[in-house]
Design a protein around this motif. Sequence first.
Motif, PDB file in Angstrom:
ATOM      1  N   LEU A 188       0.724  -1.209   0.040  1.00  0.00           N
ATOM      2  CA  LEU A 188      -0.032   0.067  -0.075  1.00  0.00           C
ATOM      3  C   LEU A 188       0.862   1.272  -0.051  1.00  0.00           C
ATOM      4  O   LEU A 188       1.980   1.424   0.496  1.00  0.00           O
ATOM      5  N   GLY A 189       0.459   2.115  -0.698  1.00  0.00           N
ATOM      6  CA  GLY A 189       1.240   3.204  -0.839  1.00  0.00           C
ATOM      7  C   GLY A 189       0.589   4.508  -1.927  1.00  0.00           C
ATOM      8  O   GLY A 189       0.178   3.953  -2.839  1.00  0.00           O
ATOM      9  N   GLU A 190       1.151   5.748  -1.738  1.00  0.00           N
ATOM     10  CA  GLU A 190       0.542   6.572  -2.572  1.00  0.00           C
ATOM     11  C   GLU A 190       1.162   6.428  -4.056  1.00  0.00           C
ATOM     12  O   GLU A 190       2.234   5.666  -4.077  1.00  0.00           O
ATOM     13  N   ASN A 191       0.845   7.247  -4.944  1.00  0.00           N
ATOM     14  CA  ASN A 191       1.621   7.075  -6.410  1.00  0.00           C
ATOM     15  C   ASN A 191       3.001   7.375  -5.946  1.00  0.00           C
ATOM     16  O   ASN A 191       3.258   8.228  -5.361  1.00  0.00           O
ATOM     17  N   GLY A 192       3.880   6.730  -6.871  1.00  0.00           N
ATOM     18  CA  GLY A 192       5.395   7.005  -6.600  1.00  0.00           C
ATOM     19  C   GLY A 192       5.700   6.707  -5.333  1.00  0.00           C
ATOM     20  O   GLY A 192       7.199   6.851  -4.905  1.00  0.00           O
ATOM     21  N   ALA A 193       5.165   5.632  -4.569  1.00  0.00           N
ATOM     22  CA  ALA A 193       5.849   5.191  -3.347  1.00  0.00           C
ATOM     23  C   ALA A 193       6.637   4.165  -3.363  1.00  0.00           C
ATOM     24  O   ALA A 193       7.643   3.755  -2.523  1.00  0.00           O
ATOM     25  N   GLY A 194       6.934   3.712  -4.725  1.00  0.00           N
ATOM     26  CA  GLY A 194       7.835   2.671  -4.911  1.00  0.00           C
ATOM     27  C   GLY A 194       7.084   1.185  -5.345  1.00  0.00           C
ATOM     28  O   GLY A 194       7.977   0.297  -5.512  1.00  0.00           O
ATOM     29  N   LYS A 195       5.789   1.152  -5.468  1.00  0.00           N
ATOM     30  CA  LYS A 195       5.522  -0.277  -5.365  1.00  0.00           C
ATOM     31  C   LYS A 195       5.643  -0.884  -6.835  1.00  0.00           C
ATOM     32  O   LYS A 195       6.058  -2.241  -6.767  1.00  0.00           O
ATOM     33  N   SER A 196       5.360  -0.125  -7.699  1.00  0.00           N
ATOM     34  CA  SER A 196       5.555  -0.743  -9.066  1.00  0.00           C
ATOM     35  C   SER A 196       6.911  -0.899  -9.343  1.00  0.00           C
ATOM     36  O   SER A 196       7.256  -1.976  -9.906  1.00  0.00           O
ATOM     37  N   HIS A 228      -4.877   0.816  -4.368  1.00  0.00           N
ATOM     38  CA  HIS A 228      -5.054   1.804  -3.102  1.00  0.00           C
ATOM     39  C   HIS A 228      -6.548   2.098  -2.875  1.00  0.00           C
ATOM     40  O   HIS A 228      -6.803   3.069  -2.227  1.00  0.00           O
ATOM     41  N   ARG A 229      -7.308   1.164  -3.160  1.00  0.00           N
ATOM     42  CA  ARG A 229      -8.594   1.083  -2.602  1.00  0.00           C
ATOM     43  C   ARG A 229      -8.619   0.659  -1.102  1.00  0.00           C
ATOM     44  O   ARG A 229      -8.545  -0.527  -1.170  1.00  0.00           O
ATOM     45  N   ILE A 230      -8.593   1.555  -0.332  1.00  0.00           N
ATOM     46  CA  ILE A 230      -8.375   0.766   1.117  1.00  0.00           C
ATOM     47  C   ILE A 230      -9.404  -0.189   1.524  1.00  0.00           C
ATOM     48  O   ILE A 230      -9.014  -1.060   2.151  1.00  0.00           O
ATOM     49  N   SER A 231     -10.558   0.090   1.167  1.00  0.00           N
ATOM     50  CA  SER A 231     -11.855  -1.044   1.617  1.00  0.00           C
ATOM     51  C   SER A 231     -11.317  -2.163   1.110  1.00  0.00           C
ATOM     52  O   SER A 231     -11.361  -3.177   1.823  1.00  0.00           O
ATOM     53  N   GLU A 232     -11.135  -2.206  -0.150  1.00  0.00           N
ATOM     54  CA  GLU A 232     -10.664  -3.347  -0.830  1.00  0.00           C
ATOM     55  C   GLU A 232      -9.270  -4.234  -0.481  1.00  0.00           C
ATOM     56  O   GLU A 232      -9.424  -5.433  -0.110  1.00  0.00           O
ATOM     57  N   GLN A 240      -4.049  14.314   5.258  1.00  0.00           N
ATOM     58  CA  GLN A 240      -4.987  13.273   5.811  1.00  0.00           C
ATOM     59  C   GLN A 240      -6.391  13.505   5.053  1.00  0.00           C
ATOM     60  O   GLN A 240      -7.154  12.728   4.695  1.00  0.00           O
ATOM     61  N   SER A 241      -6.692  14.987   5.083  1.00  0.00           N
ATOM     62  CA  SER A 241      -8.404  15.250   4.585  1.00  0.00           C
ATOM     63  C   SER A 241      -8.384  14.862   2.939  1.00  0.00           C
ATOM     64  O   SER A 241      -9.393  14.486   2.606  1.00  0.00           O
ATOM     65  N   VAL A 242      -7.169  15.293   2.283  1.00  0.00           N
ATOM     66  CA  VAL A 242      -7.094  14.822   0.892  1.00  0.00           C
ATOM     67  C   VAL A 242      -7.126  13.175   0.781  1.00  0.00           C
ATOM     68  O   VAL A 242      -8.075  12.840  -0.191  1.00  0.00           O
ATOM     69  N   MET A 243      -6.320  12.540   1.632  1.00  0.00           N
ATOM     70  CA  MET A 243      -6.370  11.033   1.270  1.00  0.00           C
ATOM     71  C   MET A 243      -7.577  10.493   1.616  1.00  0.00           C
ATOM     72  O   MET A 243      -7.981   9.350   1.125  1.00  0.00           O
ATOM     73  N   GLN A 244      -8.317  10.939   2.637  1.00  0.00           N
ATOM     74  CA  GLN A 244      -9.788  10.466   2.854  1.00  0.00           C
ATOM     75  C   GLN A 244     -10.510  10.367   1.724  1.00  0.00           C
ATOM     76  O   GLN A 244     -11.302   9.392   1.505  1.00  0.00           O
ATOM     77  N   TYR A 245     -10.771  11.500   0.974  1.00  0.00           N
ATOM     78  CA  TYR A 245     -11.457  11.562  -0.073  1.00  0.00           C
ATOM     79  C   TYR A 245     -10.927  10.523  -1.267  1.00  0.00           C
ATOM     80  O   TYR A 245     -11.501   9.823  -1.908  1.00  0.00           O
ATOM     81  N   ALA A 246      -9.462  10.368  -1.404  1.00  0.00           N
ATOM     82  CA  ALA A 246      -8.911   9.782  -2.590  1.00  0.00           C
ATOM     83  C   ALA A 246      -8.917   8.355  -2.521  1.00  0.00           C
ATOM     84  O   ALA A 246      -9.221   7.467  -3.510  1.00  0.00           O
ATOM     85  N   GLU A 271      -8.826  -7.325  13.662  1.00  0.00           N
ATOM     86  CA  GLU A 271      -9.911  -6.342  14.049  1.00  0.00           C
ATOM     87  C   GLU A 271      -9.192  -4.811  14.492  1.00  0.00           C
ATOM     88  O   GLU A 271     -10.044  -3.840  14.291  1.00  0.00           O
ATOM     89  N   GLU A 272      -8.295  -4.858  14.906  1.00  0.00           N
ATOM     90  CA  GLU A 272      -7.638  -3.450  15.348  1.00  0.00           C
ATOM     91  C   GLU A 272      -7.211  -2.515  14.343  1.00  0.00           C
ATOM     92  O   GLU A 272      -7.026  -1.349  14.359  1.00  0.00           O
ATOM     93  N   LEU A 273      -7.181  -3.091  13.253  1.00  0.00           N
ATOM     94  CA  LEU A 273      -6.645  -2.216  12.039  1.00  0.00           C
ATOM     95  C   LEU A 273      -7.845  -1.373  11.450  1.00  0.00           C
ATOM     96  O   LEU A 273      -9.026  -2.053  11.257  1.00  0.00           O
ATOM     97  N   THR A 274      -7.663   0.009  11.511  1.00  0.00           N
ATOM     98  CA  THR A 274      -8.722   0.723  10.909  1.00  0.00           C
ATOM     99  C   THR A 274      -8.146   1.330   9.514  1.00  0.00           C
ATOM    100  O   THR A 274      -6.857   1.348   9.272  1.00  0.00           O
ATOM    101  N   GLU A 275      -9.059   1.931   8.875  1.00  0.00           N
ATOM    102  CA  GLU A 275      -8.709   2.802   7.563  1.00  0.00           C
ATOM    103  C   GLU A 275      -7.897   3.805   7.851  1.00  0.00           C
ATOM    104  O   GLU A 275      -6.955   4.263   7.366  1.00  0.00           O
ATOM    105  N   ASN A 276      -8.132   4.438   9.408  1.00  0.00           N
ATOM    106  CA  ASN A 276      -7.453   5.704   9.516  1.00  0.00           C
ATOM    107  C   ASN A 276      -5.961   5.254   9.821  1.00  0.00           C
ATOM    108  O   ASN A 276      -5.163   6.126   9.498  1.00  0.00           O
TER     109      ASN A 276
END
Lengths: 504, 334
Positions: A39-47, A202-206, A493-499, A230-235
């Motif tokens: 998991l990581g933003e674009n450019g985090a190095g995943k690819s 990066h679809r967190i719910s998925e 945080q606020s932007v990533m919530q939406y994204a 159970e302890e892991l949350t989206e936040n």
Amino acid sequence: MNPNDVVLEINHISKSFGVVQALKDVSFSVKRGEIHTLLGENGAGKSTLIKILTGEHTPDSGHVVINGEKITQYHPIISREHGISVVHQELSIFENLTVYENIYPFPLDNKKDGIIDRKELIKRAEESIKRFDVDISPTAKMRDLRLSNQQMVEILRALSSKAQIVLLDEPTSGLNTQETMTFMRILKQLRDEGITIIYISHRISEVMEISDRITVLRDGQYICTLENNEELTENILISNMVGRDFSKSIYSKKISTIPKDAPVIYEARNINRKNAVEDVSFSVRKGEILGIFGLEGSGTYELSRILFGLNERDSGEIYFKGEKIHHIDPVSLIERGMVYFSNNRKDAGIFFEMSIADNIAAPVLKKLVKYGMLNNYMISRHADQYIKEFSVTLNSIYDKPLSLSGGNQQKVMLSIGLGTDPELIIANDPTRGIDVGAKVEILNYLNHLSEQGVTIICFSSDLPELITLSDRILIMNTSRLAGIVDCDDISEQSVMQYAALVQS
Amino acid sequence: MVKKAFNYLRNQDYFFSLLICLAFAIALAVFSPYFLVRNNLDSLQTTIAPNSIIAIGMMLLIILGMFDLSVGSVMGMSGIVAGYVLSRTALVQALGEPLVVLLAVLAGLAVGLVVGLINGVLVAKAKIIPLITTIGTMYIVRGFAEMIMTSETGYSLIGFPKAFIDFGRTKFLGLYLMTWVCLILLAVFGLVLTKTHIGRKLYYIGGNRSSALSLGMNVDKITIICFMISGLLSSIAGILSVSRFESASRYLGVNLQMDILIACIIGGGSFLGGKGDMWGVFFGTAFVALLQNGFNLFEINPLLKSVVIGAVLAIVVAVDGYLYLQKKRALGKV
């Protein structure tokens, strides 16, 4: 077999491309038969990491261990021999061929080249399609398939080679909810059969639904590996993805000075494009910098190209200075005072076979004419002016752009666009792939332009950059407009919530 | 049943060439009393057979996403080299006819293999694009052929051993042996392309080169092999033509490459690669030959010929592109 077996180890891997360090000393391990998400933003190095695992890139330092065996040579064939198969983000299919030929590009059972057993291939393709309960005919031509089914076929190909480790780089980006659910079911089925899955999304719910463990990368660095319990949350996930310390970086949060009553200069209404952009509307005020952010596959790239008429749209209108634009194509938009900065210097933006001076003069050749002929003195004076303004480092303006560094090439590209004195700039990742120094200069210049009343719509996959730059940030998520954050409320945080979170 | 067959044909890449080929043949048969005359049919064979043989190699390259402009020169050079060996009377007296014919054929085939190898290596290993590579070899090979001919009197080499000439004259079931060679080659390559793995690889590579590479297919090796096949087939066509005409002209194969390319594109090939088959080779070359034949039969100004061929090519490519785009639109991909 011990289920806690380590099947794959990443040991202190670093990799850089030019000035960009994609991976910095990354280490973690993957267990046999788990679904392990990166998991990581674009450019985090995943690819980049994925491409090292598939053997397409060789790490600068560090190494990969598969089943206890250290990999010494990186090549696609070697990776496949170690049981690694991959589904890349971009489709890698053969549109001209049939479905079964796409699933089985190699002779069956490692036979040497010979006569093709068409019936057997079709039978096996049918079985593997049926196993996953999808509706595709094995003899259909690939090009006649929907995008989602094409993606499904590519996944089937990755599974057909009896892989032990399957790498999936955003495999669901082209799938709808229904298809994604089918796909999730298939992944779980595979895991239960003992196959290891490394999953990028990066679809967190998925991610939270599917993963056994989640490794977070940020700016090329390993952050942590979390058990999905159970302890892991989206936040928790989001704060690990972002969580940069702004006080120690080149970035700072912008303080907006745009008056609330500044006139709206540009308005997009109900932009639609099948599978890419769904009903996006927004407006921009004069002198404002509107940032547009979205994770890969969210539709921002397509939107940026539609706004400048580089891609077709299905419906939607654009108003500039209150006037509806009937023909949205680059020529008429430039005439009205808009300009587009591509995110790809190689593809669009720079004429690599011409001199730097000719490049900068390209959009304003008409003005550099004396006695009906182009005047070299005027061209060089025009170019010099921009070279100074951007402090481009170069030997001679008559050199070709390839002799410049990436950052300086980018500045030349900006000079080309600014030659027409645009009132509105649509920029697509204006600082992609350049070093920090040049990045700061370009960001400062864009700010400077906006102070002079130039309006800027800036698409970027680089969130800190947008936070530094934008008066407002519009966020896209799964083709739709997810939200607009005003300057005062902007934070990672606020932007990533939406994204990253799925909107219902 | 008929409907099913039609639906099958309609989805084939060669469908359009089949259609216009049939339509043209029927029109010629109806409107010209000279079309179905033996002389005319014989002359059609001597065009269609060598052209189809060359077009087989061209089509393989087109499927790969490449092409070969040196085919006309190679055909000429092979014919001239073979003709040169065959017309050395002293050599025939010394070695005997069978050995000289064998020698001539081998020398002719060697020309194609060598030029094909050079083309292939330049494209695959030196990464020079096929356009530049094969324009280069086209001129070089033609130059060598001219050099051989300058030492000769007249425009053609003649006076070949009887066995060689007999091969060109012999017919079996109403068809010249060269036509049989052509049909056999079409069938063999047709089977290779549809039924063997190495044949299918051409479609993978031509359809999506980077994906084929990342799957570990040996693109370079296959490119070289295809250029060599193209050269070899051009040589075969050259030698067969020399045997049929009983002479090796210095004009053999001049400007032929464009007719062959056009035939392949009309036959369903695409410069983008990944498309084309042996039916298309046959119907494409047959159509171009019929068109030229039509001009001769009706004694129309031959200068109009290239206008019409060009127009047909443009229409075929445009219609094909339009249909493809429409399909993509319907699937929401453009």
